[in-house]
Motif scaffolding. Structure first.
Motif, short mmCIF file in Angstrom:
data_model
loop_
_atom_site.label_atom_id
_atom_site.label_comp_id
_atom_site.label_asym_id
_atom_site.label_seq_id
_atom_site.Cartn_x
_atom_site.Cartn_y
_atom_site.Cartn_z
N ILE A 198 -15.80 76.07 2.83
CA ILE A 198 -16.78 75.45 1.94
C ILE A 198 -16.28 75.60 0.51
O ILE A 198 -15.43 76.45 0.22
CB ILE A 198 -18.17 76.09 2.11
N SER A 201 -17.76 76.47 -5.30
CA SER A 201 -18.97 76.20 -6.06
C SER A 201 -20.25 76.37 -5.24
O SER A 201 -21.35 76.36 -5.80
CB SER A 201 -18.93 74.78 -6.64
N ALA A 202 -20.11 76.54 -3.92
CA ALA A 202 -21.29 76.72 -3.07
C ALA A 202 -21.93 78.09 -3.27
O ALA A 202 -23.10 78.29 -2.93
CB ALA A 202 -20.91 76.53 -1.60
N ALA A 250 -24.60 81.52 -0.18
CA ALA A 250 -24.24 80.12 0.00
C ALA A 250 -25.25 79.50 0.96
O ALA A 250 -25.44 80.01 2.07
CB ALA A 250 -22.82 79.98 0.54
N ASP A 251 -25.89 78.42 0.54
CA ASP A 251 -26.99 77.81 1.29
C ASP A 251 -26.58 76.45 1.86
O ASP A 251 -25.64 75.81 1.39
CB ASP A 251 -28.20 77.61 0.38
N ASN A 252 -27.34 76.02 2.88
CA ASN A 252 -27.18 74.69 3.47
C ASN A 252 -25.72 74.41 3.83
O ASN A 252 -25.13 73.42 3.39
CB ASN A 252 -27.72 73.61 2.52
N LEU A 253 -25.15 75.28 4.64
CA LEU A 253 -23.74 75.16 5.00
C LEU A 253 -23.46 73.90 5.81
O LEU A 253 -22.33 73.40 5.80
CB LEU A 253 -23.30 76.39 5.81
N GLN A 255 -24.05 70.95 5.29
CA GLN A 255 -23.61 69.81 4.48
C GLN A 255 -22.10 69.76 4.34
O GLN A 255 -21.53 68.73 3.99
CB GLN A 255 -24.25 69.87 3.09
N TYR A 256 -21.42 70.89 4.65
CA TYR A 256 -19.96 70.95 4.52
C TYR A 256 -19.23 70.78 5.85
O TYR A 256 -18.00 70.81 5.88
CB TYR A 256 -19.55 72.28 3.88
N TYR A 283 -26.73 79.56 6.56
CA TYR A 283 -26.67 80.35 5.33
C TYR A 283 -25.60 81.43 5.47
O TYR A 283 -25.33 81.91 6.58
CB TYR A 283 -28.03 81.00 5.04
#
Length: 338
Positions: A198, A201-202, A250-253, A255-256, A283
């Protein structure tokens, strides 16, 4: 063909006892002086020591002569109600009704009830190129929740890695909350560097300060810098600043991508990695601590939410509701980079 060998407390003694042995694996049973039963699963690359009746913690892990386990002052696992009573293990199951550091308005123990749970049963499974320790515990409260937790640890033939699993089944007639983190306390690697699938910046710095954290002026200055620019954290090169702990989220993994991989690299050439499905763990937390008593670089802690306690997850909308009869499965692969 799968072979299942049930384990009973009477099998464990002060002297290690070999339960099975073949060309790929050996499994030994023993009991620590403090009374905690342990199973040593070993292949040609190393071993893991798992506590079959005590939350199925992984007390220690070592491959190719390299320890995976955090530095700590515990010489053995100790009986306790909460994980803080025996904080020297490589990995434990954090949750399941509540997870993480309780805030002032929370009532749950640090990292929840599963970490030190008394297991009802345990067994060893041998199948083709793998050996596993599995178990079950039945959690039930009058006028409360009722679930079955089924953790497992699998060692593969000739590989310096392991799989950590958890299956949660809601046995009650109503929905139950679910928070889960696979809490792996990896060894601190001096001047180690991080990489992951990821973006850098995450990651965001944790801005809340749990009750067990006691800030110093230097630490507050350092964390203010990291809050403004999390990417400024470029590796494990300032141990004096990791006491108290440094934590990133790091949230909403998902999306990657459907899978996430995180790595910690040593200047000596070896490295650790962890891989998991983002559909199971959306997460991730990065936890770093270095002082005279504990040295840990948990480069990733996969979870269903941030580890800031039950009420924080509820307010953030990340608390899972497991319906009556519903089941959730989780799996992490971790160990040395091959």
């Amino acid at each position: 063909m799968k072979t299942r060998l049930p384990l009973h407390r009477s099998l464990f003694g002060d002297t290690p006892r070999t339960l099975l042995e073949n060309g790929d694996f050996s499994v030994k049973l023993f009991r620590y002086p403090a009374g905690i039963e342990a199973v040593r699963l070993e292949n040609s690359r190393g071993h893991v020591i798992v506590l079959p009746f005590y939350g199925q913690m992984i007390w220690d892990a070592e491959f190719d002569g390299q320890t995976l386990t955090m530095g700590n002052g515990f010489t053995q696992p100790l009986p306790g109600q909460d994980i803080i009573d025996t904080y020297g293990c490589f990995a434990f199951h954090s949750g399941l009704l509540a997870n993480g550091c309780p805030a002032a308005d929370d009532t749950h123990a640090l990292h929840g009830e599963m970490a030190c749970a008394r297991m009802d049963s345990a067994w060893v499974e041998l199948e083709n190129d793998r050996v596993a320790l599995r178990g079950e515990t039945n959690y039930i409260k009058g006028f409360g929740h009722h679930y079955r937790a089924s953790p497992g640890v699998t060692l593969l033939a000739g590989r310096p890695r392991l799989r950590i699993e958890m299956v949660v089944s809601n046995l009650s007639g109503s929905a139950m909350p679910l928070q889960y983190m696979c809490h792996m306390n990896y060894a601190y690697v001096e001047n180690g560097t991080f990489s992951q699938s990821i973006p850098d910046s995450a990651f965001q710095l944790r801005t809340s300060i749990p009750g067990h954290v006691h800030p110093t002026p230097n630490w507050l200055d350092y964390t203010r810098q990291l809050q403004a620019s999390p990417q400024a954290f470029d590796g494990l090169n300032r141990p004096e600043m990791y006491d108290p702990e440094i934590v990133f989220f790091a949230d909403n993994l998902a999306q990657y991508g459907s899978k996430a991989e995180f790595q910690l690299h040593s200047p000596e050439g070896y490295g650790f990695s962890t891989i998991f499905d983002t559909a199971q763990f959306n997460y991730a937390t990065r936890w770093i601590l270095h002082n005279a008593d504990q040295q840990v670089a948990a480069f990733v802690l996969p979870a269903t939410c941030r580890p800031e306690g039950f009420n924080a997850a509820k307010q953030a909308g990340t608390l899972i509701s497991l319906e009556s009869g519903e089941q959730r499965q989780f799996c992490v692969e971790t160990g040395l980079i091959e």
